[in-house]
Design a protein around this motif. Structure first.
Motif, PDB file in Angstrom:
ATOM      1  N   GLU A   1       0.831  -1.209   0.000  1.00 19.40           N
ATOM      2  CA  GLU A   1       0.000   0.000   0.000  1.00 19.40           C
ATOM      3  C   GLU A   1       0.867   1.261   0.000  1.00 19.40           C
ATOM      4  N   LEU A   2       1.952   1.226   0.762  1.00 21.87           N
ATOM      5  CA  LEU A   2       2.825   2.395   0.852  1.00 21.87           C
ATOM      6  C   LEU A   2       3.502   2.678  -0.491  1.00 21.87           C
ATOM      7  N   ILE A   3       4.007   1.638  -1.139  1.00 18.07           N
ATOM      8  CA  ILE A   3       4.647   1.830  -2.435  1.00 18.07           C
ATOM      9  C   ILE A   3       3.638   2.337  -3.458  1.00 18.07           C
ATOM     10  N   ALA A   4       2.417   1.808  -3.417  1.00 19.66           N
ATOM     11  CA  ALA A   4       1.386   2.272  -4.337  1.00 19.66           C
ATOM     12  C   ALA A   4       1.041   3.731  -4.080  1.00 19.66           C
ATOM     13  N   TRP A   5       0.947   4.110  -2.808  1.00 21.66           N
ATOM     14  CA  TRP A   5       0.669   5.516  -2.468  1.00 21.66           C
ATOM     15  C   TRP A   5       1.752   6.436  -3.016  1.00 21.66           C
ATOM     16  N   ALA A   6       3.012   6.047  -2.844  1.00 25.39           N
ATOM     17  CA  ALA A   6       4.116   6.876  -3.330  1.00 25.39           C
ATOM     18  C   ALA A   6       4.082   6.982  -4.851  1.00 25.39           C
ATOM     19  N   ALA A   7       3.784   5.877  -5.530  1.00 21.74           N
ATOM     20  CA  ALA A   7       3.736   5.899  -6.995  1.00 21.74           C
ATOM     21  C   ALA A   7       2.591   6.764  -7.485  1.00 21.74           C
ATOM     22  N   ASP A   8       1.440   6.693  -6.826  1.00 22.40           N
ATOM     23  CA  ASP A   8       0.269   7.449  -7.271  1.00 22.40           C
ATOM     24  C   ASP A   8       0.414   8.944  -7.029  1.00 22.40           C
ATOM     25  N   THR A   9       1.072   9.314  -5.942  1.00 25.84           N
ATOM     26  CA  THR A   9       1.151  10.726  -5.564  1.00 25.84           C
ATOM     27  C   THR A   9       2.475  11.380  -5.935  1.00 25.84           C
ATOM     28  N   GLY A  10       3.464  10.589  -6.351  1.00 23.81           N
ATOM     29  CA  GLY A  10       4.784  11.144  -6.606  1.00 23.81           C
ATOM     30  C   GLY A  10       5.539  11.473  -5.330  1.00 23.81           C
ATOM     31  N   ALA A  11       5.125  10.861  -4.213  1.00 24.46           N
ATOM     32  CA  ALA A  11       5.733  11.166  -2.919  1.00 24.46           C
ATOM     33  C   ALA A  11       7.072  10.453  -2.761  1.00 24.46           C
ATOM     34  N   ILE A  12       7.845  10.931  -1.797  1.00 21.87           N
ATOM     35  CA  ILE A  12       9.131  10.346  -1.441  1.00 21.87           C
ATOM     36  C   ILE A  12       9.009   9.669  -0.082  1.00 21.87           C
ATOM     37  N   ILE A  13       9.550   8.462   0.015  1.00 24.99           N
ATOM     38  CA  ILE A  13       9.585   7.716   1.272  1.00 24.99           C
ATOM     39  C   ILE A  13      11.000   7.790   1.835  1.00 24.99           C
ATOM     40  N   LEU A  14      11.126   8.269   3.051  1.00 22.80           N
ATOM     41  CA  LEU A  14      12.416   8.302   3.748  1.00 22.80           C
ATOM     42  C   LEU A  14      12.454   7.110   4.696  1.00 22.80           C
ATOM     43  N   GLU A  15      13.309   6.157   4.394  1.00 20.52           N
ATOM     44  CA  GLU A  15      13.384   4.908   5.145  1.00 20.52           C
ATOM     45  C   GLU A  15      14.580   4.949   6.092  1.00 20.52           C
ATOM     46  N   ASP A  16      14.289   5.090   7.378  1.00 21.01           N
ATOM     47  CA  ASP A  16      15.327   5.113   8.404  1.00 21.01           C
ATOM     48  C   ASP A  16      15.621   3.667   8.804  1.00 21.01           C
ATOM     49  N   ASP A  17      16.750   3.164   8.352  1.00 17.19           N
ATOM     50  CA  ASP A  17      17.134   1.755   8.560  1.00 17.19           C
ATOM     51  C   ASP A  17      18.073   1.653   9.755  1.00 17.19           C
ATOM     52  N   TYR A  18      17.661   2.212  10.888  1.00 13.17           N
ATOM     53  CA  TYR A  18      18.584   2.534  11.968  1.00 13.17           C
ATOM     54  C   TYR A  18      19.217   1.324  12.658  1.00 13.17           C
ATOM     55  N   ASP A  19      18.507   0.194  12.745  1.00 11.92           N
ATOM     56  CA  ASP A  19      19.103  -0.955  13.448  1.00 11.92           C
ATOM     57  C   ASP A  19      18.765  -2.277  12.772  1.00 11.92           C
ATOM     58  N   ALA A  20      18.573  -2.248  11.454  1.00 12.80           N
ATOM     59  CA  ALA A  20      18.104  -3.442  10.743  1.00 12.80           C
ATOM     60  C   ALA A  20      19.111  -4.584  10.781  1.00 12.80           C
ATOM     61  N   GLU A  21      20.380  -4.306  11.083  1.00 17.43           N
ATOM     62  CA  GLU A  21      21.368  -5.388  11.147  1.00 17.43           C
ATOM     63  C   GLU A  21      21.090  -6.359  12.292  1.00 17.43           C
ATOM     64  N   PHE A  22      20.308  -5.907  13.283  1.00 16.19           N
ATOM     65  CA  PHE A  22      20.133  -6.708  14.495  1.00 16.19           C
ATOM     66  C   PHE A  22      18.722  -7.279  14.565  1.00 16.19           C
ATOM     67  N   ARG A  23      18.466  -8.268  13.735  1.00 16.67           N
ATOM     68  CA  ARG A  23      17.243  -9.072  13.821  1.00 16.67           C
ATOM     69  C   ARG A  23      17.667 -10.430  14.353  1.00 16.67           C
ATOM     70  N   PHE A  24      17.033 -10.886  15.443  1.00 21.85           N
ATOM     71  CA  PHE A  24      17.533 -12.049  16.163  1.00 21.85           C
ATOM     72  C   PHE A  24      16.787 -13.342  15.848  1.00 21.85           C
ATOM     73  N   ASP A  25      15.536 -13.254  15.439  1.00 21.10           N
ATOM     74  CA  ASP A  25      14.738 -14.456  15.263  1.00 21.10           C
ATOM     75  C   ASP A  25      14.733 -14.971  13.830  1.00 21.10           C
ATOM     76  N   ARG A  26      15.225 -14.179  12.890  1.00 15.57           N
ATOM     77  CA  ARG A  26      15.235 -14.559  11.489  1.00 15.57           C
ATOM     78  C   ARG A  26      16.074 -13.538  10.733  1.00 15.57           C
ATOM     79  N   GLU A  27      16.239 -13.743   9.433  1.00 12.51           N
ATOM     80  CA  GLU A  27      16.909 -12.748   8.613  1.00 12.51           C
ATOM     81  C   GLU A  27      16.053 -11.483   8.556  1.00 12.51           C
ATOM     82  N   PRO A  28      16.660 -10.313   8.555  1.00 16.73           N
ATOM     83  CA  PRO A  28      15.855  -9.086   8.522  1.00 16.73           C
ATOM     84  C   PRO A  28      15.089  -8.946   7.213  1.00 16.73           C
ATOM     85  N   ILE A  29      13.949  -8.274   7.300  1.00 17.62           N
ATOM     86  CA  ILE A  29      13.159  -7.974   6.114  1.00 17.62           C
ATOM     87  C   ILE A  29      13.953  -7.033   5.217  1.00 17.62           C
TER      88      ILE A  29
END
Length: 491
Positions: free
Chosen positions: A292-320
């Motif tokens: 839904e978020l990607i579709a919203w950005a495509a429809d409106t021409g919006a920019i998504i700022l993705e703060d990937d601040y601690d994605a290296e530390f996922r403990f139960d599985r590989e990070p998304i």
């Protein structure tokens, strides 16, 4: 005439400099007031047992700096211009002002020897020309390593040209917002369509249980960029976003992440979010919401700022994988080594659409000419030789043990708290029972050695900087302290 009490150490040399330094500090501290007359150079030299030339040199230095005035027939006096007073001096915030954040990593685990080896290699092999002003977007070697790392680990869709090196996520976000603001200003329109409310610092975090805050009026005099932010969010980043030229509107977060339908209703043309591990609640943006978020950005021409601040530390599985890999022309990915290595390194990166990357690179050239090159080459070397991956694997294991220890201790000693969010990062989100005073509980937790931030009905508790046994001891002490002082409920 002032009676000076100067201390001069002949064994140290630089006698004129010592006299000038003593007089300068006396003026700054107010011991010598404006217009006060100093002894003649001959008299002061005799009192100090020095040659007159030494005192004359000190007086002349301070006259040149503007601290003293010398007039024929009037002697030498303290200048009438402004001088610092003790009460006017800036107060040092101290180490506690910035430390003890729940998201701070274990700084004692910084790989000093490996980093030192990288620095030594760089200094031994780097050509002299590489120490000159370089690309303000970052040295090519580091951008190449980052692009490869992010493709491999975060499923990013990037090449070296899309990567811009910054001093951290904070600077990166500021520069992107400024670029968006400049773009809107040049286009002659403000991004403000739709009815939007704004988020004040005090309102950040009012969604401790996923409830939207009451809408408030748009910020008067705000910048041209209407930027949506998750609610709750970190209040620390709100001032820098406003200063960069953004008006902020809060969008609620629930168990699936940001509410995209609510986002669409704000009229925002940009959104800042933490999809891999929402701060502070710890939820992950669901597959449905990602689409839904990607579709919203495509429809409106919006920019998504993705703060990937601690994605290296996922403990139960590989990070998304990151959102940027799904929509590289609509998403700006921001990351840094502040959580993986140390915030004091001030090294981060953006992966941005070409136009945004060019604007940020240009802004860095205009503002500060880029980041220190030796540290950039050292990080590139550290990554290329596998040191970065090894460090992350080691810390991932250690942080998982510490998080598990905190969860166990809370379940044993504070079963009233409900832990939310995935097993990841450097903090966890603990919901408080109704009627509990989050601020009073947080103060008691800090007194027991825990790194805690209070929200209206929850606590954000850091676990990275404490060993497993210290975590258990701190939570046990919090139970005892809080029961004894009855800090649970509002007074």
């Amino acid at each position: 005439m002032a009676d000076l009490h100067l201390v001069v150490d002949r064994s140290r040399g630089g006698l004129a400099g010592q006299i000038a330094r003593e007089l300068r500090e006396s003026i700054r501290s107010g011991r010598l007031g404006r217009g006060e007359r100093l002894p003649p150079s001959r008299d002061l030299a005799r009192d100090l047992g020095l040659s007159r030339g030494v005192v004359v040199e000190a007086y002349e230095q301070l006259v040149a700096e503007g601290f003293l005035e010398a007039r024929v027939g009037a002697g030498t006096r303290v200048a009438a211009g402004p001088v610092s007073r003790p009460e006017e001096r800036a107060v040092e915030p101290g180490a506690g002002h910035y430390s003890r954040r729940p998201t701070t990593p274990d700084l004692t685990a910084f790989p000093r020897q490996a980093w030192l080896a990288a620095i030594r290699h760089v200094l031994a092999t780097l050509p002299g020309d590489c120490l000159d002003y370089g690309d303000p977007g970052g040295v090519a070697e580091l951008r190449e390593e980052l692009a490869g790392y992010l493709r491999r680990v975060r499923a990013a869709d990037t090449d070296t040209g899309r990567v811009v090196v910054v001093t951290g996520v904070a600077q990166g976000l500021s520069l992107v917002v400024r670029a968006l603001a400049d773009s809107e200003a040049e286009a002659g329109s403000l991004v403000s369509k739709g009815e939007a409310g704004s988020l004040s610092e005090g309102e950040a975090g009012s969604l401790a249980k996923g409830r939207p805050a009451a809408p408030v009026a748009a910020e008067a005099g705000g910048g041209p960029v209407l930027l949506a932010v998750e609610e709750p969010t970190s209040p620390r980043q709100l001032p820098l976003l406003r200063r960069a030229g953004a008006r902020l509107v809060g969008v609620p977060v629930d168990a699936e992440g940001i509410d995209v339908a609510a986002l669409a209703g704000t009229g925002a043309r940009a959104v800042l979010l933490t999809p891999a591990h929402h701060y502070p609640t710890g939820v992950v943006l669901s597959p449905r919401r990602r689409a839904e978020l990607i579709a919203w950005a495509a429809d409106t021409g919006a920019i998504i700022l993705e703060d990937d601040y601690d994605a290296e530390f996922r403990f139960d599985r590989e990070p998304i994988g990151c959102l940027q890999g799904l929509a590289p022309d609509r998403v700006v990915l921001a990351g840094s080594v502040s959580k993986s290595l140390a915030p004091g390194l001030r090294l981060g990166w953006l992966v941005a659409p070409p136009a945004v990357a060019a604007a940020v690179r240009r802004a860095r050239g205009e503002l500060d000419l880029g980041s220190p090159v030796i540290d950039q080459y050292a990080l590139a070397r550290f990554m290329r030789t596998g040191g970065y991956d090894r460090h992350l694997r080691r810390m991932r294991r250690e942080y998982r043990r510490r998080r598990d220890a905190l969860v166990r201790a809370l379940a044993e000693h504070l079963p009233e708290l409900r832990v939310h969010g995935i097993s990841a990062g450097l903090h966890l989100y603990a919901e408080l029972p109704g009627g509990w005073d989050a601020r009073r509980v947080a103060e008691a937790a800090r007194a027991c050695g825990l790194a805690v931030d209070p929200l209206p009905s929850a606590l954000v508790i850091g676990f990275a900087r404490l060993s497993e046994h210290r975590i258990a001891d701190a939570v046990r002490a919090l139970r005892v302290r809080a029961d004894g002082q009855n800090v649970w409920t509002y007074p």
